[in-house]
Each structure stands twice: as C-alpha cells, then as structure tokens.
Design a protein around this motif. Structure first.
Motif, short mmCIF file in Angstrom:
data_model
loop_
_atom_site.label_atom_id
_atom_site.label_comp_id
_atom_site.label_asym_id
_atom_site.label_seq_id
_atom_site.Cartn_x
_atom_site.Cartn_y
_atom_site.Cartn_z
N GLY A 159 60.63 70.63 44.86
CA GLY A 159 61.34 69.19 45.50
C GLY A 159 60.83 69.00 46.89
O GLY A 159 60.16 69.99 47.54
N GLY A 160 61.16 67.76 47.61
CA GLY A 160 60.78 67.55 48.95
C GLY A 160 61.97 67.89 50.07
O GLY A 160 63.02 68.31 49.62
N GLY A 161 61.67 67.29 51.12
CA GLY A 161 62.55 67.42 52.10
C GLY A 161 62.54 68.91 52.80
O GLY A 161 63.43 69.29 53.78
N LEU A 210 62.20 84.04 40.45
CA LEU A 210 63.03 82.84 40.28
C LEU A 210 63.00 82.17 39.07
O LEU A 210 63.83 81.32 38.55
N THR A 211 62.09 82.76 37.88
CA THR A 211 62.14 82.42 36.84
C THR A 211 62.90 83.05 35.86
O THR A 211 62.73 82.65 34.46
N GLY A 212 63.34 84.27 36.23
CA GLY A 212 63.86 84.89 35.25
C GLY A 212 62.93 85.83 33.96
O GLY A 212 63.44 86.52 33.01
N ASP A 213 61.84 85.89 34.41
CA ASP A 213 60.96 86.46 33.55
C ASP A 213 60.57 87.93 33.96
O ASP A 213 59.78 88.80 33.42
N GLY A 214 61.41 88.58 34.93
CA GLY A 214 61.15 89.87 35.40
C GLY A 214 59.95 90.06 36.35
O GLY A 214 59.64 91.13 37.02
N ARG A 215 59.31 88.99 36.72
CA ARG A 215 58.10 89.03 37.77
C ARG A 215 58.34 88.27 38.83
O ARG A 215 58.91 87.18 38.76
N ASN A 216 58.05 88.93 40.09
CA ASN A 216 58.20 88.24 41.35
C ASN A 216 57.38 86.96 41.63
O ASN A 216 56.19 86.80 40.87
N ASP A 217 57.87 86.12 42.34
CA ASP A 217 57.17 84.82 42.35
C ASP A 217 56.91 84.65 43.77
O ASP A 217 57.16 85.01 44.73
N LEU A 218 56.05 83.40 43.98
CA LEU A 218 55.78 82.93 45.51
C LEU A 218 56.30 81.40 45.63
O LEU A 218 56.06 80.63 44.85
N LEU A 219 56.87 81.29 46.70
CA LEU A 219 57.19 79.92 47.22
C LEU A 219 56.26 79.47 48.40
O LEU A 219 56.18 80.27 49.27
N ALA A 220 55.83 78.28 48.43
CA ALA A 220 55.04 77.62 49.51
C ALA A 220 55.46 76.23 49.87
O ALA A 220 55.64 75.52 48.96
N ALA A 221 55.88 76.05 51.06
CA ALA A 221 56.17 74.63 51.37
C ALA A 221 54.89 74.06 52.20
O ALA A 221 54.47 74.63 53.06
N ASP A 222 54.58 72.85 51.62
CA ASP A 222 53.55 72.30 52.46
C ASP A 222 53.80 71.56 53.52
O ASP A 222 55.21 71.36 54.03
N LYS A 223 52.97 70.95 54.34
CA LYS A 223 53.34 70.41 55.71
C LYS A 223 53.97 69.00 55.32
O LYS A 223 54.50 68.55 56.51
N SER A 224 53.97 68.61 54.33
CA SER A 224 54.68 67.17 54.00
C SER A 224 56.07 67.71 53.53
O SER A 224 56.86 66.42 53.58
N VAL A 247 42.96 85.66 46.01
CA VAL A 247 43.50 85.07 45.07
C VAL A 247 43.09 83.54 45.07
O VAL A 247 42.75 83.02 44.02
N GLY A 248 42.81 82.88 46.31
CA GLY A 248 41.86 81.60 46.08
C GLY A 248 42.05 80.85 47.41
O GLY A 248 42.91 81.32 48.32
N GLY A 249 41.39 79.69 47.49
CA GLY A 249 41.45 78.80 48.74
C GLY A 249 42.36 77.78 48.72
O GLY A 249 42.96 77.49 47.65
N GLY A 250 42.47 77.02 49.97
CA GLY A 250 43.21 75.75 49.86
C GLY A 250 44.42 75.98 50.31
O GLY A 250 45.43 75.14 50.44
N TRP A 251 44.93 77.12 50.38
CA TRP A 251 46.43 77.59 51.21
C TRP A 251 46.67 77.03 52.46
O TRP A 251 47.79 77.27 52.85
N GLN A 252 45.62 76.39 53.23
CA GLN A 252 46.17 76.03 54.74
C GLN A 252 46.88 74.88 54.45
O GLN A 252 47.37 74.33 55.63
N VAL A 253 46.99 74.18 53.22
CA VAL A 253 47.84 72.97 53.09
C VAL A 253 49.40 73.32 53.49
O VAL A 253 50.34 72.62 53.60
N TYR A 254 49.75 74.65 53.20
CA TYR A 254 51.25 75.37 53.32
C TYR A 254 51.48 75.64 54.79
O TYR A 254 50.50 76.25 55.51
N ASP A 255 52.90 75.37 55.38
CA ASP A 255 53.15 76.03 56.78
C ASP A 255 54.27 77.25 56.39
O ASP A 255 54.38 77.79 57.38
N LYS A 256 54.59 77.32 55.28
CA LYS A 256 55.52 78.26 55.13
C LYS A 256 55.24 78.85 53.70
O LYS A 256 55.18 78.28 52.81
N LEU A 257 55.13 80.41 53.69
CA LEU A 257 55.26 81.08 52.64
C LEU A 257 56.20 82.06 52.22
O LEU A 257 56.73 82.85 53.48
#
Length: 724
Positions: free
Chosen positions: A612-614, A575-589, A559-569
């Motif tokens: 959003g944050g928090g 989530l967008t209502g288009d009939g396709r599943n999505d992915l959520l990622a929370a970064d370390k900040s 898929v691609g690199g740089g995903w080490q910035v996230y600690d939760k997937l």
C-alpha cells in the motif's frame, strides 16, 4: 521398654603383625601400621569411640543420638538409641536412661538388664556410669557445692536397687569424676581444699583410698602417664598449646610448642607421648590432624594420618579412632613395638577413605539453558568436600574456555559430599555458546591428605533458536557501524536474576562496510537457523550475507540491482505465515513492498508484492516479529513527528490498521527489532540515541501497550551512523 537392634556380623578379630617404625624425624608416612584385609576387620559404626571394655567398644553417633556397642569376638553391633550414656572406661556395662522411664544398667556381655533404678531416686544426680551391676552417681550439696558419691547395686532382684554412700571422700570434695577401671577398682579424681587429687574406689566395699595429690600443674587440659613417662597439655595466655613430657623418676621436664589447636589430646604408650587434635575442620585443617608420637629425647614419628578419639582397654592398651591414607578410617590398637616405638594395628573399619576419592560425576549429557532460569547444576560427588575444586569448561568448536574455582558449600541445599558448580550459562558477562563442551575437574584436598583427584567428560549446551543470534549463544545481537566503516556486533547479555539489566560486549565484524548505505539484519533468510543480513551498496545492488554462527558472515551473495528506489528497508518478520522471514521495502514515493522469503541463498526472495501507499510519512521502519500474541510478524513505524505506530501482521502479507504507541521517538537515531532479549517469550525493541547508547523496550505481548518503559543498556557508548 527401650528398643535394641542387634546385628550379628560374625567378623573375626584382626591379628596384624608389627613392623618397624619409621626413623625420626621423618613424617612422610605413619609409623608401623599393620595391614589387615577388610573382611578380617570389625565394623566401626558412624560416630566417635567413647569407651572400650574387655568384650567390646562403645561408639557415639551424636547426629543420630544413638550409641552402638560392638563385640570384639563376633563383631555383633547392638544399637542403643539414647542421647547420652554415661560410661566408665574399661567397663562392659552401660547406663541407659529416658525422661519417662527408669535408669537401667545393661550388661553388654549378655545383653541383659542387671539393675533398674527409679529416676526419682536419681533426682539432681550426676550419673557417672556403671561397672558390672553397680551404678555410680554423684549428688551435689546445693549449699556447699560439694558432692557425695552413691553406689546402687541389685537387691532381691535387678529391679530392686539398693543404694549406699561411698566412704573415704573428703567432705568438701567437688568435681568428682571416674577414671579407668583397674581390676575391681575404679580410678577417681576430685578437688578438695583447692587442690586436685587422685584416688581409687573399691567397688566391693565402696571405700575410697590411696588418695594422692595430682602431680599435674594447674590449667592442664589433657594428660596421661605410664611408669616411664608423664605427659600433659596446657594452653598459654596466647591460646597456644604446649606439650610437656616429664620423667616420673627425676621429675625433669621437656616442653614442645604445638601452636593453636581446637581440642588436642595426649596419650602415653610406653615412653612415647601420642598427641593430636580431634578437630576435623570443614575448610581449614588443624596442623595437628595427624597422630604423632614424641619421646622424651625429642624423637618424633607419625603414627596415623588422622585422629578422632582415643580410649583405653581394661589392660591399658590404647584404642585410637583415626586413619591412614593406605587403609582409610578405622579403629587401631596401639602398642609398643619391639624397638619401643608405637605400632598401630587396624582392627575395625568404617570403609571411609582418608585420601580424597571422586566417586562419580553427575553431569547431564545435555544442558538445556532455556530451563531452570538459565542455570544448570554440575555436580561431582566426593568422599569428602574439604577441597578446593578447579573446573574448566571448554567449548569444543571454538576452544573458548571458562575456568572457576569452587569451595564446596556445606548447607542444606547441597549434599555434604557434593562439589557443585551452579552454572549460569555464561563466561562472566558473556553468555556461553551452544554446542559441545569438554569439562575438566580437579579437586585439591585442603587438609593436604593425599593427592589431587581429577576427572573429565563432556556435555552439550542447547537453547531454542533466537532469530537475532549471530554467534550461537542464545542471545540477540545488535550491529552498529561507525563512520569509518567498521561493523561491530554487540552481543547482548541478560542476567535472569535482574529483569532490568542488560549488558553487551562489542566484537568487530570487520571494516569496509562504508560501501553500503543500508544494512539490515533479517534473521534467517537462507534456510539455516543462523541470522543473516542484507546490505545495499551505493549503486543500488542488494547483497546477502549469510551468518556463519560465529558472530560473523560468509562471503556475500548478489541478490540483484535496482534497489536504490527504496529509502527504507527492514527484515526479521515472517509476514506471510510460511515460516520464512520476509523483507519490506518502502520506495521514495511512499509505496511499501513485500519481498517474500524463499529460504534459498541464491534466490532469497520471490517477486515483490505491493502492500500500500502513504509510507512516506515514516522515516524509520522496524520489523519486530510477533509483538502482540498472534503468530504473524508485526511492524513498527516512526513518523516524522516522532510518533511510533504499531502495524499488526495478518499473516497474509498485509497489516491491520495502525495503533499509536506514543510520541517522543525522534530522540533516537535508529530503532530495530531485537527478538526476545530477556527470555520471557516476548519480542523486544531497541533504540539508539545520538550518543550511541542503546535503550531496550521490553515487549508486553499486548497490542494496546506493546512495550514497557525504556531503560538504558549498560555498556560503552558506540559511535555509529546506523544500527540494525
């Protein structure tokens, strides 16, 4: 007036020729049975033959509480709707009686009523039957137990019956019964002075004469004789039956043990005793189900493959209701052949086969296991169901088979000609896979009559798509990885009869998965109905594994690199209502990002969007799909104090303000959305504790209290360092 239904069938009497009997002691096939075409045979109505006269025979259908008289010359059938018709063997007249009307005698040669007796005149009487226009009845003496035999005949007309007492019977006579009609006399049997006697009643004079003591020993259950042979059946103290043959001239006897039986009978034709058991057991056949003939010398032949009943015609010819594998069930005349052995000639048929016949299979072409509580009726209609049926279902794509044995039930819920597999869509504790199935059905007759029958066919199993189903069996799967890097798929199973029970069967996906520090099942990402997963390696590269619909995955796609910035997937919600599943990622900040799905294998996500944050206050996220009744996907999040929060999706990639679900969730090492585990239409949640035991939280559909109380999934504990 009693209703008579007469159907003219105009069927000619069969005139089969005798053929030589089989040599004794061979019993592989019946002795001589004359063949006859079905269109030459008389009808045999449902029920059991109970008598025969010169012009026809009487059949009793106990299930319908009716009798039918069938004429020998035309095959005309007259229905007599009565629960009980007393009958004198050899007579051409029948007695008809109802609770509210008089007792009548009907001459079956003409169909006319020839005698009517008011029921008040027969109070407490035991009506024995009728001959011509004469009615015979026994009146018991309540004080002594003895009986008097009365004869009623027509007076001035058929409605004015005149009664008289028979003479010649002892005053203490009891157990008075009629035998067969012989010319103008009727045989009688009775007991007097503690002994059994045989005598003859002259119908014209009403005089009983020719009495002689019965030559049979006490305890005889059935007997018959001819000028050259006497035979009887008797039960011994061990409840086994013995057949005794006696030479009337010398009184010499020979006995033959028959073993246990239900209702055996014996008839004599010339020098042969024909014996059989009338029991037609539903499951366990009688060892005496065939009609066999035995001579005084001990020679034995089989006459018919089955036996139901036997009666005498007025000339002494034996009529037997039974059957052969070749001709089916029917009525047979049995006479001595040229060599003296009994010959059976079929004269009537009910068109019921003796051999087992599979009439048809009632299998739906498509089995929708989302209906009928996840069950389907697979039916095979047979000529009879005293069989053991083996059923094999084979999943065509995988070759997986399910084999079961069915002893067809005999109850009000299943037709008594149907072998039914009420299939619950499983292989034991595993759910059956979707797709094409081939079936094989083999039924073995429990009575040993005839060969097995078999048939084959196919059907297709279908269910609605479950987004967490990895092996196409309609149930969601969980993935756990142990510390050695082996990924195991837990195929969950829910028994519809018990809403609280779940099971799971573990199947290894493969090893080497320790190279990833995040593994998340996402449902369908790549455009098919099959669930997929994403995995992040320790260099931060995200990989897509598309499900292969067989419990495993196709080769990975970068898929691609740089995903080490996230600690939760987490993934699995649209989530967008288009009939396709999505992915959520929370970064370390603590910023939560949305990666909308595209449905493409090569580029599964579009550019990320900031939600959003928090989110650093949470240590676990789980996309659950729709939890609270709206179409949008939802999310649950566990904070570091063990409190679980619900975020309802708005359908535009954002969430409504959070709702507290409850505390104590820090008892679990992992939580994940599990789609619908129990087929109630609501998504569920699974949590795993540190001992490797999964717990199911069933969805309620309410945002205020989205889950029911947890219960543990039955099955083994699983060593794991992550679950998805």
């Amino acid at each position: 007036m009693s209703r008579l239904i007469t159907t003219a069938l105009a069927v000619a009497l069969a005139a089969g020729t005798a053929t030589p009997a089989l040599a004794a002691p061979a019993l592989a096939a019946p002795a001589a049975v004359a063949e006859a075409a079905d269109d030459q045979l008389l009808p045999l109505p449902a029920g059991q033959i109970v008598g025969a006269g010169a012009t026809g025979y009487l059949v009793h259908d106990s299930g319908a509480s009716t009798y039918n008289w069938v004429r020998f010359d035309t095959g005309a059938v007259t229905e007599l709707p009565y629960a009980r018709i007393p009958y004198v063997h050899g007579s051409d007249s029948v007695v008809q009686s109802t609770h509210y009307g008089p007792t009548t005698v009907r001459d079956m040669t003409t169909g006319a009523v020839v005698l009517t007796v008011d029921n008040s005149r027969l109070y407490d009487a035991n009506v024995l039957g009728s001959v011509g226009s004469t009615l015979l009845a026994v009146f018991p003496d309540q004080a002594t137990g003895s009986g008097r035999l009365a004869l009623y005949r027509p007076g001035a007309d058929a409605t004015a019956a005149v009664g008289s007492w028979a003479t010649g019977l002892p005053a203490d006579a009891t157990a008075i019964w009629t035998g067969a009609l012989k010319g103008s006399s009727v045989g009688l049997s009775y007991t007097s002075g503690g002994k059994g006697y045989l005598a003859s009643l002259d119908l014209a004079s009403g005089v009983v004469s020719g009495e002689k003591e019965s030559p049979l020993p006490d305890g005889v259950t059935a007997s018959d004789d001819s000028p050259t042979l006497r035979a009887w059946l008797k039960q011994d103290p061990s409840a086994e039956y013995g057949l005794t043959l006696q030479d009337p001239k010398t009184t010499a006897t020979r006995s033959h043990n028959l073993g246990h039986a239900y209702r055996p009978s014996v008839h004599v034709v010339g020098g042969w005793a024909l014996y059989a058991d009338a029991l037609r057991s539903f499951v366990r056949p009688s060892s005496l189900q065939a009609l066999r003939a035995r001579s005084f010398s001990g020679t034995e032949v089989k006459v018919l493959d089955t036996f139901a009943a036997g009666v005498r015609e007025p000339d002494g010819t034996l009529l037997v209701q039974g059957g052969t594998l070749a001709q089916g069930e029917g009525l047979f005349r049995i006479r001595a052949g040229a060599d003296g052995k009994p010959v059976a000639t079929m004269i009537a048929t009910n068109k019921v086969p003796v051999k087992l016949v599979l009439e048809r299979a009632a299998i739906p072409s498509v089995v929708d296991l989302d209906k009928n509580g996840g069950t389907a009726n697979l039916d095979w209609i047979l000529s009879r169901v005293n069989v053991e049926a083996e059923i094999v279902l084979r999943h065509r794509r995988t070759g997986r088979t399910f084999t079961t044995t069915v002893l067809p039930p005999y109850n009000a819920y299943v037709d008594n000609h149907t072998a039914r597999l009420r299939w619950d869509g499983s292989y034991g504790l595993e759910r059956a896979l979707n797709g094409a199935y081939d079936w094989q059905f083999t039924a073995t007759p429990l009575d040993g009559l005839g060969p097995d029958v078999s048939s084959s066919g196919s059907f297709t199993v279908t269910r609605k798509v479950n987004p967490r189903d990895l092996n196409d069996n309609g149930s969601p799967d969980l993935l756990v990885r142990n510390r050695a890097g082996t990924l195991t798929r837990l195929d969950t199973y829910h028994a519809p009869a018990d809403r609280r029970f779940f099971g799971h069967v573990g199947s290894a996906v493969g090893g080497g998965w320790q190279v990833y520090d995040r593994i998340e099942t996402t449902g369908n990402l790549a455009g098919t109905a099959v669930g997929d997963l994403v995995a992040r390696d320790r260099d931060g590269v995200l990989w897509l594994y598309q499900g292969n619909n067989r419990g495993g995955f196709l080769g990975r796609v970068r898929v691609g690199g740089g995903w080490q910035v996230y600690d939760k997937l987490t993934g699995g919600s649209d989530l967008t209502g288009d009939g396709r599943n999505d992915l959520l990622a929370a970064d370390k900040s603590g910023v939560l990002w949305l990666y909308p799905g595209t449905g493409s294998t090569t580029r599964p996500f579009t550019t990320r969007k900031r939600i959003g944050g928090g989110w650093q206050t949470y240590d676990r996220l789980a996309a659950t799909g729709n939890l609270a009744g709206a179409a949008a996907g939802d999310l649950v999040a566990r904070d570091r104090d063990g409190v679980l929060w619900l975020y309802l999706g708005k359908g535009d990639g954002t969430f409504a303000p959070r709702t507290r679900i409850g505390g104590g969730w820090n008892a679990y090492t992992d939580i994940t959305g599990a789609a619908d585990m129990n087929n109630d239409g609501r998504n569920d949640l699974v949590a795993m504790d540190r001992f490797g035991e999964p717990f199911v939280y069933q969805g309620t559909g309410s945002w205020k209290a989205p889950f029911q109380r947890a219960y543990r999934v039955s099955g083994s504990q699983h060593e794991h360092d992550l679950m998805s």
